[in-house]
Every structure is written in structure tokens, then in C-alpha cells.
Design an enzyme around this catalytic site. Structure first.
Site, PDB file in Angstrom:
ATOM      1  N   ASN A   1       0.854  -1.191   0.000  1.00  0.00           N
ATOM      2  CA  ASN A   1       0.000   0.000   0.000  1.00  0.00           C
ATOM      3  C   ASN A   1       0.892   1.244   0.000  1.00  0.00           C
ATOM      4  O   ASN A   1       2.114   1.140  -0.009  1.00  0.00           O
ATOM      5  CB  ASN A   1      -0.970  -0.018   1.194  1.00  0.00           C
ATOM      6  CG  ASN A   1      -0.242  -0.040   2.508  1.00  0.00           C
ATOM      7  OD1 ASN A   1       0.456   0.908   2.868  1.00  0.00           O
ATOM      8  ND2 ASN A   1      -0.365  -1.146   3.239  1.00  0.00           N
TER       9      ASN A   1
ATOM     10  N   ASP B   1      -4.575  -6.464   5.390  1.00  0.00           N
ATOM     11  CA  ASP B   1      -5.515  -7.365   6.074  1.00  0.00           C
ATOM     12  C   ASP B   1      -5.394  -8.787   5.524  1.00  0.00           C
ATOM     13  O   ASP B   1      -5.711  -9.747   6.218  1.00  0.00           O
ATOM     14  CB  ASP B   1      -6.944  -6.846   5.899  1.00  0.00           C
ATOM     15  CG  ASP B   1      -7.177  -5.589   6.737  1.00  0.00           C
ATOM     16  OD1 ASP B   1      -6.639  -5.532   7.864  1.00  0.00           O
ATOM     17  OD2 ASP B   1      -7.853  -4.659   6.257  1.00  0.00           O
TER      18      ASP B   1
ATOM     19  N   LYS C   1       9.578 -16.606 -10.111  1.00  0.00           N
ATOM     20  CA  LYS C   1       8.717 -15.605 -10.741  1.00  0.00           C
ATOM     21  C   LYS C   1       7.605 -16.313 -11.506  1.00  0.00           C
ATOM     22  O   LYS C   1       7.877 -17.134 -12.395  1.00  0.00           O
ATOM     23  CB  LYS C   1       9.570 -14.757 -11.692  1.00  0.00           C
ATOM     24  CG  LYS C   1       8.798 -13.646 -12.352  1.00  0.00           C
ATOM     25  CD  LYS C   1       9.714 -12.829 -13.259  1.00  0.00           C
ATOM     26  CE  LYS C   1       8.898 -11.846 -14.069  1.00  0.00           C
ATOM     27  NZ  LYS C   1       9.662 -11.242 -15.136  1.00  0.00           N
TER      28      LYS C   1
ATOM     29  N   PHE D   1      -4.807   3.606  14.994  1.00  0.00           N
ATOM     30  CA  PHE D   1      -5.160   4.574  13.961  1.00  0.00           C
ATOM     31  C   PHE D   1      -6.344   4.009  13.179  1.00  0.00           C
ATOM     32  O   PHE D   1      -6.549   2.790  13.132  1.00  0.00           O
ATOM     33  CB  PHE D   1      -3.984   4.769  12.989  1.00  0.00           C
ATOM     34  CG  PHE D   1      -3.090   5.925  13.341  1.00  0.00           C
ATOM     35  CD1 PHE D   1      -2.294   5.888  14.468  1.00  0.00           C
ATOM     36  CD2 PHE D   1      -3.031   7.059  12.523  1.00  0.00           C
ATOM     37  CE1 PHE D   1      -1.462   6.946  14.800  1.00  0.00           C
ATOM     38  CE2 PHE D   1      -2.197   8.125  12.824  1.00  0.00           C
ATOM     39  CZ  PHE D   1      -1.412   8.067  13.963  1.00  0.00           C
TER      40      PHE D   1
ATOM     41  N   LYS E   1     -13.861   0.503  15.953  1.00  0.00           N
ATOM     42  CA  LYS E   1     -12.513  -0.087  16.135  1.00  0.00           C
ATOM     43  C   LYS E   1     -12.012   0.140  17.557  1.00  0.00           C
ATOM     44  O   LYS E   1     -11.387  -0.735  18.152  1.00  0.00           O
ATOM     45  CB  LYS E   1     -11.522   0.525  15.128  1.00  0.00           C
ATOM     46  CG  LYS E   1     -11.707  -0.026  13.724  1.00  0.00           C
ATOM     47  CD  LYS E   1     -10.780   0.623  12.711  1.00  0.00           C
ATOM     48  CE  LYS E   1     -11.142   0.133  11.315  1.00  0.00           C
ATOM     49  NZ  LYS E   1     -10.554   0.907  10.234  1.00  0.00           N
TER      50      LYS E   1
ATOM     51  N   LYS F   1     -11.335  -3.331  19.494  1.00  0.00           N
ATOM     52  CA  LYS F   1      -9.927  -3.712  19.688  1.00  0.00           C
ATOM     53  C   LYS F   1      -9.412  -3.336  21.078  1.00  0.00           C
ATOM     54  O   LYS F   1      -8.216  -3.405  21.334  1.00  0.00           O
ATOM     55  CB  LYS F   1      -9.065  -3.082  18.581  1.00  0.00           C
ATOM     56  CG  LYS F   1      -9.508  -3.506  17.161  1.00  0.00           C
ATOM     57  CD  LYS F   1      -8.486  -3.133  16.097  1.00  0.00           C
ATOM     58  CE  LYS F   1      -9.017  -3.428  14.698  1.00  0.00           C
ATOM     59  NZ  LYS F   1      -7.991  -3.393  13.658  1.00  0.00           N
TER      60      LYS F   1
END
Ligand code: PMT
Length: 390
Positions: free
Chosen positions: A201, A272, A282, A318, A332, A336
Site C-alpha cells: 500500500n 488485512d 517468478k 489509527f 474499532k 480492539k
């Protein structure tokens, strides 16, 4: 505190009067010592006016041992900017002018340096070796930061901003988090598909690195567990960097150090899911139009730490959201078992991935809510730390 600000001959010397002003505003007594070259960039009159004390710049002016009386007066010496030259002199034990003589005499008392130079000079093995030598003697480095340099190029070499230097030396009193250990996660995770590809990401690590530096600046020992990033920690030897690649590696490192920590701030953008299988070669096109990749879920590091959390530990997560931001963040926070959640929204311009700025909402389990304007990630980091440790 009685602080001596040492100024050497770099363009960033123009920021020294602002540093002196901020230190005085924070309640410190300040005196300045400058090299001859520093006075090419900033005048004696300016330094004497902002500090309200005579400038020390000439080893022989008074014919007395002024470096010793100044050493006896000062409780801390902050060299900003610190050129490659002064760093090299101290590392080699050279004392051939007022400031380098004072620096050698200051041995045994706290010294902070804010290096500033061209990025190639900073990267030079001699400079890096000298910096490591100074760090091993307990001299703290603040910066240098990355950005546009006076010579027109961009890179690591900018002097840390005066406010960052003030924060790093502890805002006047004893450092707030002295004796505490904090865990920070930063950056992206890479989930391997084969020997050359991964799922990742856009996280740069900037938010997490700013948090680690701000925690170290507040006196904490920091365990920084970071995914792949080109960033380096510049504040001090207080940050122990664990470089990992995948979510499972981050999970292993974070769960190992968390029991020894007073708190944790998890800013990493953790994947995730990961590919169910990773080819050790490859992958080739197989002739068909499409390709299906089977994904399996990664462990949730934050939720696991929420389950492990002991009385007295502070856990901060976060939330990076695009829709129903507050409701998702609140969910969250509860699910959590967090004490605080820092919400940043990709809808806010200048916030989130890659950029140098962020805009956050810090939501506490106790219902508290702190909102920031768009600030630098360093400023956001300080706001988060002040909020979650107050
Ligand atoms: O690195 P930068 O370029 O500076 O960008 C900063 C940032 C945008 C990455 C950062 O500010 C941020 O928002 N980080 C959290 C991103 C994220 O993955 O949010 P989330 O809502 O998906 O995850 C919620 C929380 O759970 C986060 O604290 C995350 O670290 C944690 N998590 C998520 C999944 C997982 N498997 N394990 C986790 O610990």
C-alpha cells in the site's frame, strides 16, 4: 535550565535567533557561542539581543578561561546548526576555536546537536562515522530532516526546525516520558506473491517515524517496528528500529516487545490479507486471460495487543477511513480494546498516505475528542503524544 546555544557556519544559522527565542519562551536562560564562520550568516548584535547576554566567540578576547566559566554555567549545550566540520572536530578531539574548545570542556554534561549540511556531505562515510562516535558518547542528534536544501537539491540534510529542537530537549522540565518504553508501528507491509511481486500500500512511514521521534524527544525509549520504507530515524539513540516486511513479521515483533512497554501507538498500514501461497520463483503468464489469487487473512496486531493489554498500559490505534469515518473509528476503538483511536480521513486534503501533513481526530475511550487542523506530521505526532499521555 541554563542552555548554551552553539552556532556554526551553515546557512541554517539564520534560524538560530528563532531557536534562542523559543528556548527563552519555554523558560530557559540562554547564552550563545558562535564560530567565526557562523558570524558570516548571523550577526553578533542579533545573537546578543535575542539571548540578552554577551556572545562567546573569541577564545583569546578576554585573555581568561571563558570556555571553562561558560562550561560551569551551562547545564546543556545545543549546537544548531552543527556542520560536518564541528561534528568532525569533536569526534577527533580538536579544540582550535571558542566553540570546539567549549564542546570538549563540556564533556559529561548533556550535548544536543542539530546537524545541517548538503545531503551528500551528510551521507559521507566520514560524517556518518563521526556522528556514530558522538552518539556512542551520549551526544543526541536532532535531525537532519529531509527536504529542499540551500544548494537547490532535495535530500536529507536540512536542520530540524527550531520548535523540534526545543521539543527534543524536553520543553524545560524533566522529560515527560523518561524511564518509559513505547512501541510504534509504521509504514506498509508487503505480502509476497512470488519472488518478485507483492501486495502493498501507499504508506510511507512518515507518520510512524514522526511518532517515534516525538516519543524519543519526550524522553521515552522507543521500539519502532516498521514495514519497508526508505526513511531513517534521525532523533537519537533512544529509538530501536526493527525492520520487517510482512504483517506476520510485524505481528511477531510487536507482540514480543509490547509486554515490556508502557504504551503502543500503531500507525502502520497493515495488509488485512496475504496470498495463500507464495511462489519461490517468478510466476509466468499461463496463457489464460485472467489469474485468480487466493488470499487469507493476516493476524490483527492491534486487536491482539488489545487482548494482551495490562492495567496501566496505553494502547492507541489509527483508523484510515473514507466513509462513515467517526462511526467506523468508534467501532474499532471498542472492538480492539483501545484507549484512543486516531482517525485520519482520505477525504481531508493533505491528510493520510505519503504527504508530510495530516489532520486527525483523537477519540478517547473516555469520550474525549481532540481535533487538529492540517499540521506537519511532526506536529500531529506531538499532539497525539500530549493527548494520550496527559
Ligand atoms: O505512513 P504515512 O504515509 O505517513 O501514512 C500514514 C497513515 C495514513 C498510514 C496513518 O496515518 C494511518 O492511518 N495508519 C493506519 C492505516 C490503517 O491500516 O488503518 P486501518 O483502519 O485499516 O487499521 C486500524 C488499526 O489497526 C491501525 O492502527 C492498524 O495499524 C491496525 N491494524 C490493522 C490491520 C492489522 N492486520 N493489524 C493491525 O494492527
Amino acid at each position: 535550565m541554563k542552555i548554551i546555544v552553539g552556532i556554526t557556519g551553515g546557512i541554517a544559522a539564520y534560524k538560530a535567533p528563532e531557536l534562542v527565542r523559543l528556548l527563552k519562551k519555554a523558560g530557559h536562560e540562554v547564552r550563545c557561542a558562535a564560530t567565526e564562520h557562523a558570524l558570516e550568516f548571523v550577526t553578533r548584535v542579533t545573537l546578543e539581543t535575542v539571548s540578552g547576554a554577551p556572545l562567546y566567540s573569541d577564545l583569546f578576547a578576554s585573555g581568561r578561561t571563558e570556555h571553562i566559566s561558560l562550561k560551569d554555567w551551562g547545564e546543556m549545550l545545543v549546537v544548531a546548526p552543527a556542520t560536518a566540520n564541528i561534528i568532525g572536530k569533536v569526534a577527533s578531539g580538536i579544540a582550535d576555536d571558542a566553540l570546539s574548545t567549549l564542546l570538549l570542556a563540556f564533556s559529561g554534561k548533556p550535548v544536543v546537536m542539530a546537524p545541517a549540511m548538503n545531503c551528500e556531505m551528510w551521507a559521507h562515510p566520514a560524517v556518518q562515522r563521526n556522528v556514530e562516535t558522538l552518539k556512542s558518547w551520549g551526544i543526541r542528534m536532532v535531525g537532519p530532516a529531509e527536504g529542499e536544501l540551500a544548494c537547490g537539491v532535495s535530500g536529507v540534510g536540512r536542520m530540524a526546525e527550531p520548535q523540534q529542537i526545543v521539543d527534543a530537549i524536553g520543553e524545560g522540565g524533566p522529560l515527560k516520558l523518561n524511564g518509559e518504553r513505547w512501541l510504534v508501528t509504521a509504514g506498509p507491509t508487503y505480502e509476497r506473491i512470488d519472488s518478485v511481486r507483492f501486495i502493498g500500500n501507499y504508506s510511507s512511514g512518515k507518520m510512524g517515524f514522526a511518532l517515534a521521534e516525538a516519543l524519543a524527544g519526550a524522553g521515552a525509549e522507543v521500539e519502532l517496528v516498521t514495514g519497508p520504507t526508505s526513511l531513517n530515524i534521525s532523533t537519537s539513540q533512544r529509538v530501536n528500529v526493527h525492520r520487517v516486511e510482512s504483517a506476520r513479521e510485524m505481528y511477531a515483533a510487536a507482540t514480543e516487545v509490547f509486554p515490556r512497554c508502557h504504551g503502543a501507538i500503531l500507525s502502520a498500514a497493515v495488509a488485512d490479507y496475504r496470498p495463500a501461497e507464495c511462489a519461490d520463483h517468478k510466476l509466468k503468464k499461463n496463457g489464460s486471460e485472467g489469474m485468480t489469487l487466493e488470499l487469507v487473512q493476516n493476524p490483527d496486531i492491534l486487536a491482539t495487543l488489545g487482548g494482551m493489554k495490562r492495567e496501566g498500559q496505553t494502547l492507541v490505534g489509527f483508523a484510515l477511513e473514507t466513509d462513515n469515518e467517526e462511526a467506523n473509528a468508534q467501532r474499532k476503538l471498542e472492538k480492539k480494546n483501545l484507549d484512543y483511536i486516531v482517525l485520519n480521513s482520505l477525504r481531508d486534503k493533505g491528510a493520510g498516505f505519503g504527504v508530510d501533513t495530516n489532520k486527525v481526530y483523537i477519540i478517547g475511550r473516555d469520550g474525549s475528542r481532540t481535533e487538529s487542523p492540517l499540521l506537519s506530521k511532526q506536529e500531529v505526532a506531538r499532539l497525539i503524544i500530549n493527548t494520550v499521555t496527559s
